[in-house]
Every structure is written in C-alpha cells, then in structure tokens.
Design a protein around this motif. Structure first.
Motif, PDB file in Angstrom:
ATOM      1  N   PRO A  62      16.916 101.002   2.912  1.00 40.69           N
ATOM      2  CA  PRO A  62      16.851 102.464   2.993  1.00 40.69           C
ATOM      3  C   PRO A  62      15.890 103.004   4.059  1.00 40.69           C
ATOM      4  N   ALA A  63      14.831 102.267   4.383  1.00 38.17           N
ATOM      5  CA  ALA A  63      13.857 102.734   5.375  1.00 38.17           C
ATOM      6  C   ALA A  63      14.138 102.222   6.786  1.00 38.17           C
ATOM      7  N   SER A 113      18.061 107.029  11.754  1.00 39.70           N
ATOM      8  CA  SER A 113      17.180 106.809  10.618  1.00 39.70           C
ATOM      9  C   SER A 113      16.931 108.166   9.984  1.00 39.70           C
ATOM     10  N   GLY A 117      15.346 108.760   4.598  1.00 44.33           N
ATOM     11  CA  GLY A 117      15.829 107.394   4.389  1.00 44.33           C
ATOM     12  C   GLY A 117      17.320 107.383   4.080  1.00 44.33           C
TER      13      GLY A 117
END
Length: 142
Positions: A62-63, A113, A117
């Motif tokens: 997610p990051a 990005s 996230g």
C-alpha cells in the motif's frame, strides 16, 4: 475543435490528460492487455538512471510507489498513463494519471503513489499514445 496537422506538445498533453481523467473505459481484461498492446510496458518499484524499471514485478504494498517504463516509442508526441482500479466498489475509477512528451531518447517513465496509499486490490496502468489506448499492464496491491 479544429487543429492544424500538428498541435503544440503542451496543448496536446493537457488535452490528453483531460481525456484520460474523463472517462475512457476500463481495461476489459488487464491480464491480457499488455501482451496485446504495441508497446513494451514494465512495472516495478526501482528504476535506473534512465527511468527504466530494473526489477519488474506486479505485486506491491500500500505504501509503494509503482513505477512504469515503456520501451522506445518512435514518433510519439505525447504518451499518457491512467492508473485505474479494476475491482472493488468503484472499478474503472482513475486513481492517478499523467502525460508527458518524450525525452531526447524517445523513452517514457511514470510513477504513481496516491497520497493516502494504495487500497489493496487489482489495478491497471493504461497507456495512451495520441489519445488512443495502446496497451495496459495489471498489478495487485496487497
């Protein structure tokens, strides 16, 4: 809108970016789209000094920043990428998009990005050349 035979790159990039955000349909089957498109699409988390993905992968956290590089595209004025969610509550919704003119070598690289996230799920990076979809690559966020 009537335009001359060759629009200025900045105007073309702005128009293409607006079109990509506006409503191009989602990829029907992103698993097969990259193989069918005329461009070589690589996804990964690391790129070299020339913006090429060095360690291709299709699963991200997610990051993570998802990076996309394209093989050389001859004669392209502008290339755009639309990052789209293909499952979940709102499939087909663009998460991010960007357009750019080629560098002197004719290569392109993009990165996405989302500020909050990535939400776990399946996504596609749709590539547009001259306003037409030229391919896509699918990836998953876990």
């Amino acid at each position: 809108m009537t335009a001359g035979p060759r629009m200025k790159p900045v105007a073309l990039a702005a128009g293409l970016l607006m079109a990509c955000q506006g409503g191009a349909s989602p990829v029907e089957s992103p698993e097969n789209a990259a193989a069918q498109g005329p461009v070589q699409i690589e996804l990964g988390a690391v790129t070299d000094g020339e913006g090429r993905v060095t360690m291709p992968r299709t699963v991200f956290g997610p990051a993570d920043t998802v990076r996309l590089s394209l093989g050389r595209i001859a004669g392209a004025d502008t290339v755009a990428v639309r990052w789209v969610r293909v499952d979940g509550d709102e499939p087909g919704v663009a998460v991010d998009s960007a357009a750019q003119v080629p560098d002197s070598a004719g290569s392109f690289s993009f990165a996405a990005s989302p500020g909050s996230g990535w939400t776990p799920g399946r996504y596609a990076a749709e590539v547009f050349i001259g306003g037409r979809q030229a391919g896509a690559a699918s990836f998953e966020v876990r």
